[in-house]
Design a protein around this motif. Structure first.
Motif, short mmCIF file in Angstrom:
data_model
loop_
_atom_site.label_atom_id
_atom_site.label_comp_id
_atom_site.label_asym_id
_atom_site.label_seq_id
_atom_site.Cartn_x
_atom_site.Cartn_y
_atom_site.Cartn_z
N TYR A 64 16.89 30.10 -2.11
CA TYR A 64 16.73 28.75 -1.54
C TYR A 64 15.36 28.59 -0.88
O TYR A 64 14.73 27.54 -0.97
N THR A 65 14.94 29.63 -0.15
CA THR A 65 13.65 29.56 0.55
C THR A 65 12.85 30.81 0.25
O THR A 65 12.87 31.77 1.04
N PRO A 66 12.14 30.87 -0.89
CA PRO A 66 11.37 32.08 -1.22
C PRO A 66 10.33 32.39 -0.14
O PRO A 66 9.51 31.51 0.20
N PRO A 67 10.37 33.59 0.43
CA PRO A 67 9.40 33.93 1.50
C PRO A 67 8.00 34.15 0.91
O PRO A 67 7.86 34.67 -0.19
N GLU A 68 7.01 33.76 1.68
CA GLU A 68 5.61 33.95 1.25
C GLU A 68 4.92 34.85 2.26
O GLU A 68 4.75 34.47 3.42
#
Length: 286
Positions: A64-68
């Motif tokens: 849902y929220t790919p970490p960068e």
């Protein structure tokens, strides 16, 4: 896969219960050793399932929220520790009971005491596996906090200490009402273990309440809201504070301390289960 492992762990805890019971009935040291090994094997598999669930939660959240960047990955990993819903809290509660039983009771973990530890871990995990929704859902914003992680960890380690004290208290009361021949454990030893488990649980519950207040301030803008879960946690804390005061200052021991340990664990159960189902509030996701 994790559900199947947890089902297997439940069976291993049940086998450990049977081995400790058989060791108690036939006074067999070999069966006691097998019981401890079964409990230790169950704990190892339980830890594996816990970390497997952690990986699953991380993968689910990263969809849902790919970490960068490394910092975002680390932040997401920490927030996805599997302690964010009722199912995960039960799995950790059972894990804490078996771990604390092996660590805090150590050489006393045999016979009836072994039955109590293995059976408590088995029943809690069986309830989680058979009666509670185990699906992984996205975290609510209020649950994305490092303080929440410390708060939940310490509270459930404290609950595990109180569960062990409850088991020792039941054995103490049973032992003191039956014939002194073939005792399940010396009453003085049960009294000492009961006190040790309560002291450990009280320490962790105190830290859990304090860190929970810090988390509440960051999540809801105030340290204390008199939410039903907060109120009953405070009632539980006062019961165990009273027990320790009676023991250390008034010199209470034996039956009176055992009954207070049972009363305290009844308050723990109502704080955990009763408040969640009967008195919904800000903590309704636990």
């Amino acid at each position: 896969m994790i559900s199947q492992i947890l089902g297997l762990v439940t069976l291993v805890y049940l086998v450990a219960t049977g081995l400790f019971l058989a060791a108690s009935l036939w006074s067999s040291r070999r069966l006691e050793d097998w019981g401890r090994m079964a409990l230790l094997a169950g704990l190892a598999a339980h830890l594996g399932a816990f970390f497997g669930r952690w990986v699953e939660s991380y993968r689910h959240a990263s969809q849902y929220t790919p970490p960068e960047g490394a910092a975002a990955v680390l932040n997401l990993v920490i927030h996805q520790v599997p302690l964010s819903n009722f199912f995960e809290s039960l799995v950790f509660f059972s894990l804490s009971v078996s771990f604390l039983g092996l660590v805090s009771f150590r050489r006393h973990l045999k016979g009836a005491l072994g039955v109590v530890v293995a059976l408590l871990a088995c029943l809690i995990l069986a309830y989680a596996s058979l009666a509670v929704d185990s699906s992984i859902r996205p975290l609510m914003p209020a649950l994305k906090s490092n303080w929440l992680l410390i708060h939940v960890l310490t509270c459930f380690i404290g609950y595990a200490g109180f569960a062990l004290a409850f088991g020792a208290a039941l054995l103490y009361l049973w032992q003191t009402r039956r014939s002194r021949a073939n005792p399940i454990a010396p009453p003085q030893e049960l009294d000492r273990l009961m006190y040790r488990a309560v002291a450990l649980g009280f320490l962790f519950l105190s830290v859990g309440i304090l860190t929970g207040a810090v988390w509440a301030d960051s999540a809801w803008g105030r340290y204390w809201s008199w939410d039903p879960k907060e109120t009953w946690s405070l009632i539980t804390w006062f019961i165990y504070a009273g027990l320790l005061h009676a023991r250390l200052v008034k010199g209470w021991q034996g039956r009176r301390i055992a009954w207070l340990a049972i009363l305290g664990f009844a308050a723990v159960l109502f704080t955990y289960f009763g408040v969640s189902f009967l008195l919904p509030g800000l903590h309704s996701y636990f």
